[in-house]
Enzyme design. Structure first.
Site, PDB file in Angstrom:
ATOM      1  N   LYS A 117       0.845  -1.213   0.000  1.00  0.00           N
ATOM      2  CA  LYS A 117       0.000   0.000   0.000  1.00  0.00           C
ATOM      3  C   LYS A 117       0.874   1.254   0.000  1.00  0.00           C
ATOM      4  O   LYS A 117       0.630   2.183  -0.771  1.00  0.00           O
ATOM      5  CB  LYS A 117      -0.894  -0.012   1.248  1.00  0.00           C
ATOM      6  CG  LYS A 117      -1.515   1.333   1.570  1.00  0.00           C
ATOM      7  CD  LYS A 117      -2.377   1.297   2.814  1.00  0.00           C
ATOM      8  CE  LYS A 117      -1.669   1.487   4.128  1.00  0.00           C
ATOM      9  NZ  LYS A 117      -1.354   2.884   4.495  1.00  0.00           N
ATOM     10  N   ASN A 118       1.870   1.269   0.888  1.00  0.00           N
ATOM     11  CA  ASN A 118       2.632   2.504   1.063  1.00  0.00           C
ATOM     12  C   ASN A 118       3.635   2.759  -0.057  1.00  0.00           C
ATOM     13  O   ASN A 118       4.221   3.838  -0.143  1.00  0.00           O
ATOM     14  CB  ASN A 118       3.316   2.511   2.436  1.00  0.00           C
ATOM     15  CG  ASN A 118       2.293   2.655   3.551  1.00  0.00           C
ATOM     16  OD1 ASN A 118       1.135   2.986   3.295  1.00  0.00           O
ATOM     17  ND2 ASN A 118       2.710   2.404   4.784  1.00  0.00           N
ATOM     18  N   CYS A 143      -4.460  12.664  13.200  1.00  0.00           N
ATOM     19  CA  CYS A 143      -5.240  11.433  13.160  1.00  0.00           C
ATOM     20  C   CYS A 143      -4.954  10.691  14.451  1.00  0.00           C
ATOM     21  O   CYS A 143      -4.140  11.147  15.253  1.00  0.00           O
ATOM     22  CB  CYS A 143      -4.914  10.604  11.922  1.00  0.00           C
ATOM     23  SG  CYS A 143      -3.371   9.751  11.992  1.00  0.00           S
ATOM     24  N   ARG A 164      -8.693  -0.330   4.845  1.00  0.00           N
ATOM     25  CA  ARG A 164      -7.824   0.697   4.261  1.00  0.00           C
ATOM     26  C   ARG A 164      -6.475   0.102   3.883  1.00  0.00           C
ATOM     27  O   ARG A 164      -5.800   0.618   2.990  1.00  0.00           O
ATOM     28  CB  ARG A 164      -7.583   1.828   5.276  1.00  0.00           C
ATOM     29  CG  ARG A 164      -8.748   2.769   5.459  1.00  0.00           C
ATOM     30  CD  ARG A 164      -8.326   3.935   6.315  1.00  0.00           C
ATOM     31  NE  ARG A 164      -6.947   4.278   6.011  1.00  0.00           N
ATOM     32  CZ  ARG A 164      -6.008   4.570   6.916  1.00  0.00           C
ATOM     33  NH1 ARG A 164      -6.301   4.591   8.194  1.00  0.00           N
ATOM     34  NH2 ARG A 164      -4.782   4.859   6.553  1.00  0.00           N
ATOM     35  N   ARG A 216       0.762  14.498  13.077  1.00  0.00           N
ATOM     36  CA  ARG A 216       1.028  14.349  11.650  1.00  0.00           C
ATOM     37  C   ARG A 216       1.142  15.653  10.854  1.00  0.00           C
ATOM     38  O   ARG A 216       0.381  15.904   9.906  1.00  0.00           O
ATOM     39  CB  ARG A 216       0.004  13.406  11.031  1.00  0.00           C
ATOM     40  CG  ARG A 216      -0.140  12.135  11.853  1.00  0.00           C
ATOM     41  CD  ARG A 216      -0.655  10.982  11.093  1.00  0.00           C
ATOM     42  NE  ARG A 216       0.314  10.421  10.178  1.00  0.00           N
ATOM     43  CZ  ARG A 216       0.066   9.376   9.410  1.00  0.00           C
ATOM     44  NH1 ARG A 216      -1.094   8.793   9.450  1.00  0.00           N
ATOM     45  NH2 ARG A 216       0.991   8.923   8.598  1.00  0.00           N
ATOM     46  N   ASP A 261       4.739   0.524  12.132  1.00  0.00           N
ATOM     47  CA  ASP A 261       3.523  -0.099  11.582  1.00  0.00           C
ATOM     48  C   ASP A 261       3.355  -1.553  12.022  1.00  0.00           C
ATOM     49  O   ASP A 261       2.349  -2.188  11.692  1.00  0.00           O
ATOM     50  CB  ASP A 261       3.525  -0.013  10.039  1.00  0.00           C
ATOM     51  CG  ASP A 261       3.354   1.409   9.555  1.00  0.00           C
ATOM     52  OD1 ASP A 261       2.901   2.258  10.350  1.00  0.00           O
ATOM     53  OD2 ASP A 261       3.682   1.684   8.387  1.00  0.00           O
TER      54      ASP A 261
HETATM   55  N1  EPU Z   1       6.719  14.396  10.831  1.00  0.00           N
HETATM   56  C1  EPU Z   1       6.924  15.722  11.131  1.00  0.00           C
HETATM   57  N2  EPU Z   1       6.834  16.634  10.102  1.00  0.00           N
HETATM   58  C2  EPU Z   1       6.542  16.273   8.831  1.00  0.00           C
HETATM   59  C3  EPU Z   1       6.330  14.915   8.540  1.00  0.00           C
HETATM   60  C4  EPU Z   1       6.429  13.993   9.576  1.00  0.00           C
HETATM   61  O1  EPU Z   1       7.189  16.081  12.271  1.00  0.00           O
HETATM   62  O2  EPU Z   1       6.486  17.159   7.964  1.00  0.00           O
HETATM   63  C5  EPU Z   1       6.816  13.399  11.909  1.00  0.00           C
HETATM   64  C6  EPU Z   1       5.532  12.579  12.052  1.00  0.00           C
HETATM   65  O3  EPU Z   1       4.574  13.247  12.865  1.00  0.00           O
HETATM   66  C7  EPU Z   1       6.047  11.289  12.677  1.00  0.00           C
HETATM   67  C8  EPU Z   1       7.419  11.118  12.012  1.00  0.00           C
HETATM   68  O4  EPU Z   1       7.780  12.425  11.532  1.00  0.00           O
HETATM   69  O5  EPU Z   1       6.222  11.459  14.049  1.00  0.00           O
HETATM   70  C9  EPU Z   1       7.431  10.153  10.854  1.00  0.00           C
HETATM   71  O6  EPU Z   1       6.359  10.456   9.956  1.00  0.00           O
HETATM   72  P1  EPU Z   1       6.428  10.174   8.399  1.00  0.00           P
HETATM   73  O7  EPU Z   1       6.327  11.469   7.671  1.00  0.00           O
HETATM   74  O8  EPU Z   1       7.582   9.298   8.068  1.00  0.00           O
HETATM   75  O9  EPU Z   1       5.070   9.387   8.167  1.00  0.00           O
HETATM   76  P2  EPU Z   1       4.268   9.371   6.800  1.00  0.00           P
HETATM   77  O10 EPU Z   1       5.192   9.485   5.682  1.00  0.00           O
HETATM   78  O11 EPU Z   1       3.143  10.326   6.887  1.00  0.00           O
HETATM   79  C10 EPU Z   1       4.375   6.814   6.325  1.00  0.00           C
HETATM   80  C11 EPU Z   1       3.403   5.680   6.235  1.00  0.00           C
HETATM   81  C12 EPU Z   1       2.889   5.340   7.623  1.00  0.00           C
HETATM   82  C13 EPU Z   1       4.089   4.964   8.502  1.00  0.00           C
HETATM   83  C14 EPU Z   1       5.097   6.124   8.518  1.00  0.00           C
HETATM   84  C15 EPU Z   1       6.365   5.805   9.289  1.00  0.00           C
HETATM   85  C16 EPU Z   1       2.407   5.966   4.056  1.00  0.00           C
HETATM   86  C17 EPU Z   1       1.210   6.246   3.237  1.00  0.00           C
HETATM   87  N3  EPU Z   1       2.290   6.050   5.377  1.00  0.00           N
HETATM   88  O12 EPU Z   1       3.638   7.912   6.856  1.00  0.00           O
HETATM   89  O13 EPU Z   1       2.066   4.198   7.462  1.00  0.00           O
HETATM   90  O14 EPU Z   1       3.660   4.703   9.809  1.00  0.00           O
HETATM   91  O15 EPU Z   1       5.469   6.462   7.159  1.00  0.00           O
HETATM   92  O16 EPU Z   1       6.976   4.676   8.786  1.00  0.00           O
HETATM   93  O17 EPU Z   1       3.455   5.626   3.517  1.00  0.00           O
HETATM   94  C18 EPU Z   1       0.312   2.735   7.993  1.00  0.00           C
HETATM   95  O18 EPU Z   1       0.512   2.162   6.896  1.00  0.00           O
HETATM   96  O19 EPU Z   1      -0.425   2.241   8.888  1.00  0.00           O
HETATM   97  C19 EPU Z   1       0.957   4.018   8.256  1.00  0.00           C
HETATM   98  C20 EPU Z   1       0.526   4.865   9.184  1.00  0.00           C
END
Ligand code: EPU
Length: 419
Positions: free
Chosen positions: A22-23, A115, A398, A120, A306
Site C-alpha cells: 500500500k505505502n 489522526c 484501508r 502528523r 507499523d
Molecule cells: N513528521 C513531522 N513533520 C513532517 C512529517 C512527519 O514532524 O512534515 C513526523 C511525524 O509526525 C512522525 C514522524 O515524523 O512522528 C514520521 O512520519 P512520516 O512522515 O515518516 O510518516 P508518513 O510518511 O506520513 C508513512 C506511512 C505510515 C508509517 C510512517 C512511518 C504511508 C502512506 N504512510 O507515513 O504508514 O507509519 O510512514 O513509517 O506511507 C500505515 O501504513 O499504517 C501508516 C501509518
C-alpha cells in the site's frame, strides 16, 4: 458498517500470498501525474486507500483504468487543485503535492488534520519544497504551493521524530522536474522510498542514493511513461508472521522480500519462533508462548512503527514482562485499551507499553481505531477464548486486502457481518 467476528482457538497452517505494498503503491500512483504518457502499475492492492488515490487522480483529470491488480493511468491534461472531499479521507493524499508542483509548478491540497496515531504535520514536506525555491501559504484549510522557477537545492528532511517517508517522496517527486541538482539530507530509507525512486528512474528521472540517508536528484526536462511492479507489502507480511506466531503451526508467506522484514524476523526469532526464508518466501513455526521482549520502534531498517500494535498483541501472551517503546509516533497506543478489554495486562507510561504476559485472553467486543490497531485486535482474537467482535472494520480495509479471507484460508474462523 461491517464488523468482524473472530472465533478464537483455531490453529493456522499453510501458505498465504502477500499483496503489493500500500505505502509503495500510493506515491507511485501519484507519480504517474508527472508525465502525459501512459503508465502501468502492477500488484496494486485492492484497498480503500488505493481507491481514494485513484479517485483523486481521476478528479485531477487523469484517465484511470483498473483491471484486478493492474492500474493504467494517463495524465495527459491535469488540474493542480485536489478535491477536498476525497483528500480529507486519506492523509497520504498529501503525496500528490510533489508531482503537481513538479509538473504544474503549483498545487493546492487540503491540509491534513491530525489522526488517531498522532499530530502528523507536513512542515518537513514544505521545508523541502522551499529548498526547491517554492513558496507556500495556508488558506481556508488548504495548502497552496507555488514556484515561478523550480530549482534544485539541499533539503534537510530529518525532523525531531526522525526522517519523513512521504516528505522524502514528495520532495523527490518535485525535484525530478526541477532545474539542476537537489540533494535530500536525512532522507527516509524505507523500501517504499526505493520502490518509488526505481519507478521514477524508469520514467527517465535521475535519482541516486535512494535507500540511504542522502538522495541526489538531477532534474530532467521531461519524464515518459513506464511500467512497474509494486514491491510486496512488508507490513502485511509482518502481520501474517505475527498471526502465525500467535496461532500458527507452520505458516509460509509467498511473494515477499525477506530482506525488507529483517528486523521483524529477528524480533520474532528473539521471541523464540523458528523462522526460515528463501529468496521470496518466509516460514514461521508456531509454539506455545513467546518469550518476553523489549522493542523500540525506529525508522527503517529498525523495527517498524507499523508493526508495533501487532507485536503488542503477541506479547500479551509472553512468558514474563515485555516493553514496547514507540519513537516514531509516540502517541500510537490506541490498541492498548482495547487489548486490556480482552484481559491483557498492560501499563502505559510516556511512550512505552509495559506488557505483563498472561497465558489467556478472552474474546470481547472491541473498537478498531486505526489500521494497524485493528489488525492487532484481529490477531489477538485468533488465540482468545470465545468470540472477539471488532467494530469499525473500515479501518482494516484501508490497508489489508481481504485479511479475513486470507486468514480463513489458513484455518482461522472469521466472519464479516454487515450491520
Ligand atoms: N513528521 C513531522 N513533520 C513532517 C512529517 C512527519 O514532524 O512534515 C513526523 C511525524 O509526525 C512522525 C514522524 O515524523 O512522528 C514520521 O512520519 P512520516 O512522515 O515518516 O510518516 P508518513 O510518511 O506520513 C508513512 C506511512 C505510515 C508509517 C510512517 C512511518 C504511508 C502512506 N504512510 O507515513 O504508514 O507509519 O510512514 O513509517 O506511507 C500505515 O501504513 O499504517 C501508516 C501509518
Amino acid at each position: 458498517m461491517d464488523k468482524i467476528l473472530v472465533h478464537g482457538g483455531h490453529r493456522l497452517s499453510g501458505s498465504v500470498k502477500i499483496s503489493g505494498s500500500k505505502n509503495s503503491a500510493l506515491p507511485i500512483l501519484a507519480a504517474t501525474l508527472l508525465t502525459k504518457e501512459p503508465c502501468v502499475v502492477r500488484h496494486v492492492p485492492d484497498l480503500s486507500d488505493i481507491h481514494y488515490m485513484l479517485q483523486i487522480l481521476s478528479h485531477l483529470g487523469a484517465h484511470v483504468e483498473r483491471a484486478s491488480g493492474t492500474v493504467r493511468v494517463q495524465a495527459e491534461k491535469i488540474r493542480s487543485v485536489a478535491p477536498y472531499d476525497i483528500v480529507r479521507k486519506m492523509r497520504a493524499s498529501v503525496c500528490i503535492l510533489g508531482p503537481l508542483l513538479g509538473r504544474m509548478r503549483k498545487a493546492t491540497v487540503s491540509l491534513p488534520g491530525g489522526c488517531v496515531i498522532g499530530d502528523r504535520p507536513i512542515d518537513l514536506h514544505l521545508k523541502g519544497f522551499e529548498a526547491l525555491h517554492a513558496t507556500h501559504r495556508v488558506e481556508q484549510g488548504n495548502v497552496h504551493v507555488h514556484a515561478t522557477k523550480l530549482r534544485g537545492g539541499t533539503a534537510h528532511l530529518r525532523g525531531k521524530l526522525g526522517p519523513t517517508v512521504l516528505g522524502t517522496d514528495n520532495v523527490m517527486m518535485a525535484a525530478v522536474l526541477a532545474e539542476g541538482t537537489t540533494v535530500i539530507e536525512g532522507a527516509a530509507e524505507e523500501p517504499e522510498v526505493v520502490d518509488l525512486a526505481n519507478f521514477l528512474n524508469k520514467m527517465g528521472a535521475k535519482i541516486h542514493g535512494a535507500g540511504t540517508s542522502q538522495i541526489t536528484i538531477e532534474g530532467v526536462r521531461k519524464l515518459h511513461g513506464a511500467e512497474h511492479d509494486v514491491i510486496p507489502d512488508r507490513i502485511e507480511a509482518g502481520t501474517f508472521l505475527v498471526a502465525a506466531a500467535i496461532a500458527g503451526r507452520e505458516v509460509t508467506l509467498k511473494r515477499v522480500n525477506p530482506h525488507h522484514l529483517d528486523s521483524v524476523i529477528q524480533t520474532l526469532q528473539q521471541a523464540g519462533f523458528p523462522v526460515s526464508s528463501t529468496k521470496t518466501t518466509v516460514t514461521l513455526q508456531g509454539k506455545a508462548r513467546p518469550l518476553a521482549l523489549h522493542i523500540t520502534t525506529e525508522p527503517y531498517p529498525g523495527f517498524p512503527t507499523d508493526m508495533q500494535a501487532q507485536m503488542c498483541a503477541l506479547l500479551t501472551r509472553a512468558k514474563g514482562q515485555s516493553s514496547v517503546t514507540e519513537t516514531v509516533f509516540p502517541q500510537r497506543f490506541m490498541h492498548v485499551s482495547e487489548l486490556k478489554r480482552m484481559g491483557a495486562r498492560i501499563d502505559l507510561l510516556d511512550h512505552s507499553a509495559f506488557i505483563h504476559g498472561t497465558p489467556r485472553l478472552s474474546g470481547a467486543p472491541v473498537m478498531a481505531s486505526d489500521l494497524r490497531a485493528s489488525a492487532a485486535l484481529v490477531l489477538a482474537g485468533l488465540k482468545a477464548d470465545g468470540i472477539t467482535e471488532i467494530n469499525r472494520v473500515y479501518h482494516i480495509d484501508r490497508g489489508y486486502e481481504s485479511i479475513d479471507e486470507k486468514l480463513n484460508n489458513l484455518g482461522a474462523q472469521i466472519e464479516r457481518v454487515k450491520v
